[in-house]
Design an enzyme around this catalytic site. Structure first.
Site, PDB file in Angstrom:
ATOM      1  N   CYS A  22     -12.685   1.925 -29.077  1.00 56.41           N
ATOM      2  CA  CYS A  22     -14.022   2.381 -29.489  1.00 56.41           C
ATOM      3  C   CYS A  22     -14.946   2.661 -28.308  1.00 56.41           C
ATOM      4  O   CYS A  22     -16.052   2.129 -28.238  1.00 56.41           O
ATOM      5  CB  CYS A  22     -14.648   1.332 -30.385  1.00 56.41           C
ATOM      6  SG  CYS A  22     -14.869  -0.227 -29.507  1.00 56.41           S
ATOM      7  N   GLU A  23     -14.499   3.442 -27.365  1.00 57.02           N
ATOM      8  CA  GLU A  23     -15.354   3.844 -26.250  1.00 57.02           C
ATOM      9  C   GLU A  23     -15.048   5.299 -25.919  1.00 57.02           C
ATOM     10  O   GLU A  23     -13.873   5.697 -25.898  1.00 57.02           O
ATOM     11  CB  GLU A  23     -15.088   2.979 -25.007  1.00 57.02           C
ATOM     12  CG  GLU A  23     -15.413   1.510 -25.223  1.00 57.02           C
ATOM     13  CD  GLU A  23     -15.582   0.727 -23.924  1.00 57.02           C
ATOM     14  OE1 GLU A  23     -15.890   1.338 -22.886  1.00 57.02           O
ATOM     15  OE2 GLU A  23     -15.397  -0.497 -23.972  1.00 57.02           O
ATOM     16  N   GLY A  78       0.786  -1.232   0.000  1.00 62.88           N
ATOM     17  CA  GLY A  78       0.000   0.000   0.000  1.00 62.88           C
ATOM     18  C   GLY A  78       0.820   1.284   0.000  1.00 62.88           C
ATOM     19  O   GLY A  78       0.263   2.380  -0.104  1.00 62.88           O
ATOM     20  N   GLU A 110       4.515  -6.049   2.012  1.00 61.81           N
ATOM     21  CA  GLU A 110       4.307  -6.508   0.623  1.00 61.81           C
ATOM     22  C   GLU A 110       4.141  -5.347  -0.348  1.00 61.81           C
ATOM     23  O   GLU A 110       3.087  -5.197  -0.976  1.00 61.81           O
ATOM     24  CB  GLU A 110       3.018  -7.346   0.543  1.00 61.81           C
ATOM     25  CG  GLU A 110       2.974  -8.573   1.386  1.00 61.81           C
ATOM     26  CD  GLU A 110       1.536  -9.040   1.649  1.00 61.81           C
ATOM     27  OE1 GLU A 110       0.584  -8.483   1.062  1.00 61.81           O
ATOM     28  OE2 GLU A 110       1.374  -9.956   2.450  1.00 61.81           O
ATOM     29  N   PRO A 111       5.131  -4.511  -0.497  1.00 64.89           N
ATOM     30  CA  PRO A 111       4.956  -3.386  -1.421  1.00 64.89           C
ATOM     31  C   PRO A 111       4.923  -3.850  -2.871  1.00 64.89           C
ATOM     32  O   PRO A 111       5.655  -4.760  -3.265  1.00 64.89           O
ATOM     33  CB  PRO A 111       6.206  -2.538  -1.166  1.00 64.89           C
ATOM     34  CG  PRO A 111       7.223  -3.496  -0.670  1.00 64.89           C
ATOM     35  CD  PRO A 111       6.476  -4.548   0.096  1.00 64.89           C
ATOM     36  N   GLY A 112       4.078  -3.240  -3.637  1.00 60.90           N
ATOM     37  CA  GLY A 112       4.041  -3.508  -5.072  1.00 60.90           C
ATOM     38  C   GLY A 112       4.317  -2.216  -5.814  1.00 60.90           C
ATOM     39  O   GLY A 112       5.382  -2.003  -6.388  1.00 60.90           O
ATOM     40  N   ARG A 113       3.342  -1.309  -5.737  1.00 62.95           N
ATOM     41  CA  ARG A 113       3.431  -0.032  -6.458  1.00 62.95           C
ATOM     42  C   ARG A 113       4.729   0.708  -6.153  1.00 62.95           C
ATOM     43  O   ARG A 113       5.386   1.239  -7.044  1.00 62.95           O
ATOM     44  CB  ARG A 113       2.245   0.851  -6.031  1.00 62.95           C
ATOM     45  CG  ARG A 113       2.149   2.164  -6.772  1.00 62.95           C
ATOM     46  CD  ARG A 113       1.088   3.075  -6.149  1.00 62.95           C
ATOM     47  NE  ARG A 113      -0.158   2.396  -5.847  1.00 62.95           N
ATOM     48  CZ  ARG A 113      -1.163   2.255  -6.696  1.00 62.95           C
ATOM     49  NH1 ARG A 113      -1.082   2.755  -7.906  1.00 62.95           N
ATOM     50  NH2 ARG A 113      -2.271   1.610  -6.348  1.00 62.95           N
ATOM     51  N   TYR A 127      -9.994   3.889 -12.267  1.00 61.97           N
ATOM     52  CA  TYR A 127      -9.996   4.538 -10.949  1.00 61.97           C
ATOM     53  C   TYR A 127      -9.917   6.062 -11.042  1.00 61.97           C
ATOM     54  O   TYR A 127      -9.608   6.711 -10.040  1.00 61.97           O
ATOM     55  CB  TYR A 127      -8.781   4.078 -10.114  1.00 61.97           C
ATOM     56  CG  TYR A 127      -8.437   2.621 -10.195  1.00 61.97           C
ATOM     57  CD1 TYR A 127      -9.213   1.678  -9.535  1.00 61.97           C
ATOM     58  CD2 TYR A 127      -7.323   2.173 -10.914  1.00 61.97           C
ATOM     59  CE1 TYR A 127      -8.892   0.322  -9.594  1.00 61.97           C
ATOM     60  CE2 TYR A 127      -6.993   0.830 -10.973  1.00 61.97           C
ATOM     61  CZ  TYR A 127      -7.788  -0.090 -10.312  1.00 61.97           C
ATOM     62  OH  TYR A 127      -7.463  -1.425 -10.374  1.00 61.97           O
TER      63      TYR A 127
END
Ligand code: LLP
Length: 418
Positions: free
Chosen positions: A344-345, A228, A271-274, A314
């Site tokens: 195509c959105e 986090g 547990e860092p990811g980002r 997000y």
């Protein structure tokens, strides 16, 4: 004054952005070995308690070359699926270096980890019961919900009262019953409160709650506090970094005190990811069209949400740099514009209402901080090819670390074309 990240950190190390796209195609994920290693080291040195381990959360970015670097830097890893375990093993991680944090998995998936001797955490009473049936007498971990969540968006807050994750602390009596029923030992307790906090107060508060639960078990080998750790996505405006030195000092003291009371050199983990991967990467694309539609200026690029989905998932903010003729643009007339992709959105917007130097066809657009949940959430929507990934090594050399999809990849799984 605007701060241009790539200049500030000498991101490209003399490599020409034009040349990189010519060689590897546009769009392109470009990583910096130097920055990736730096972030690994910061996390490894977070607390000075001697039994502290960083497990890199590879859902963030599981490129094989980056995983090997993370392992070289002494990180272990967490996995959320057999696929992540499989990739980790390919990168050289040993079973004891992997922590499987399962959520609503099948018996086959749970067995996959048990058979390999990989520590497994379950996050409901029913999955604890399943674990007991599959591995009676074994050692297991539980993920608890410490009651406090944090995160940049409701979709990524994973503790508190609005989440599918974790076992509530009131259920500890029931946990003990199931452990007893199957002769299981509780080896570890883990939590993950959510993704992206910029001050550590919620992390500390939740950690205290988890440690209160941990006290109720005698044979724990580890307590894991999850990831986090945030990064500043608004560097151009001078957003400060998370104060990890200060945080680490206080957190480390708290852990040392607790371990003393527990009378055991228990292992603590995060547990860092980002934090590890986000800032090590720039997503580079090309402007193919510019137009004004009913008063809105659109910059049409090849950076659709198939390539980076965070903005549409997000409302995430990623900063933009503009390049022309091999140089970064830092001055000129401006326009407020939406940087859009080729999907195509109408929601296919990478950056909304940005003040940009008036863009032209063939300009390059660089999207900052794209290394976390970028490629790992990319898709083939609209049958577009996922980009290549390249690594700029510390010595400035460039290495292809994942090839771009080919048209053949799009039909690989159709049995009637085999
Ligand atoms: N541990 C567990 C159990 C997790 O579920 C996660 C992330 C992490 C660690 C790593 O969290 P981090 O340090 O990266 O914040 N796709 C979203 C983020 C989803 C996070 C999912 N779990 C985004 O792009 O913001």
């Amino acid at each position: 004054m605007t701060i241009y990240y790539t200049q500030n950190v000498d991101f490209y190390k003399g490599n020409s952005t034009e040349q990189l796209l010519k060689e590897f195609g546009s769009p392109l994920y470009i990583y910096s070995e130097e920055i990736f290693r730096k972030r690994c080291r910061e996390m490894v040195g977070l607390v000075d308690y001697p039994h502290y381990k960083v497990t890199y959360s590879i859902k963030t970015n599981s490129n094989l070359t980056l995983l090997k670097i993370a392992r070289e830097e002494g990180l272990h890893a967490d996995a959320m699926s057999p696929g992540e375990i499989f990739v980790l093993e390919k990168a050289g991680f040993k079973p004891h270096e992997i922590f499987y944090i399962s959520n609503n998995v099948s018996e086959e998936e749970m067995k996959y980890a048990i058979d390999k001797g990989i520590d497994t955490s379950v996050d409901s009473l029913s999955q604890l019961d399943m674990y007991g049936r599959l591995n009676p007498g074994g050692k297991v971990a539980i993920r608890i919900n410490p009651g406090v969540g944090a995160g940049h968006h409701a979709k990524v807050i994973t503790a508190g009262d609005k989440t599918k994750f974790g076992i509530n602390t009131e259920c500890i009596g029931k946990v003990k019953e199931i452990l007893k029923k199957y002769g299981l030992t509780l080896k570890g307790i883990n939590q993950h409160i959510g993704s992206l906090f910029m001050d550590g107060s919620k992390y500390v508060e939740s950690a205290k709650n988890t440690l209160n639960v941990a006290k109720q078990f005698d044979d724990l080998e580890f307590v894991d506090f999850g990831g986090g750790f945030g990064i500043p996505y608004r560097k151009q405006e001078g957003q400060p970094r998370l104060e990890i030195a200060e945080f680490g000092k206080n957190f480390g003291e708290m852990l040392r005190e607790w371990a003393k009371e527990y009378k055991k050199d228990i292992l603590f983990r995060s547990e860092p990811g980002r934090y590890i991967s986000a800032e090590s990467c720039i997503l580079l694309g090309t402007v193919h069209a510019v137009k004004e539609n009913h008063g809105t200026f659109f910059v049409g690029t090849d950076l659709g949400f198939n390539v980076l989905s965070r903005p549409i998932m997000y409302d995430s903010h990623h900063e933009i740099e503009q390049y022309r003729d091999g140089k970064i643009i830092t001055a000129g007339e401006t326009v407020t514009a939406n940087v859009v992709g080729n999907i195509c959105e109408s929601g296919d917007i990478m950056a909304k209402d940005r003040v940009l130097f008036i863009p032209k066809e063939k300009d390059l657009i660089a999207v900052m901080d794209a290394g976390a949940y970028g490629y790992s959430m990319a898709s083939n929507y609209n049958n577009r090819l996922r980009p290549a990934e390249v690594l700029i090594n510390t010595d400035g050399s460039v290495q292809l670390i994942r090839r771009r999809d080919t048209l053949e990849d799009l039909i690989r799984n159709f049995p009637d074309l085999a």
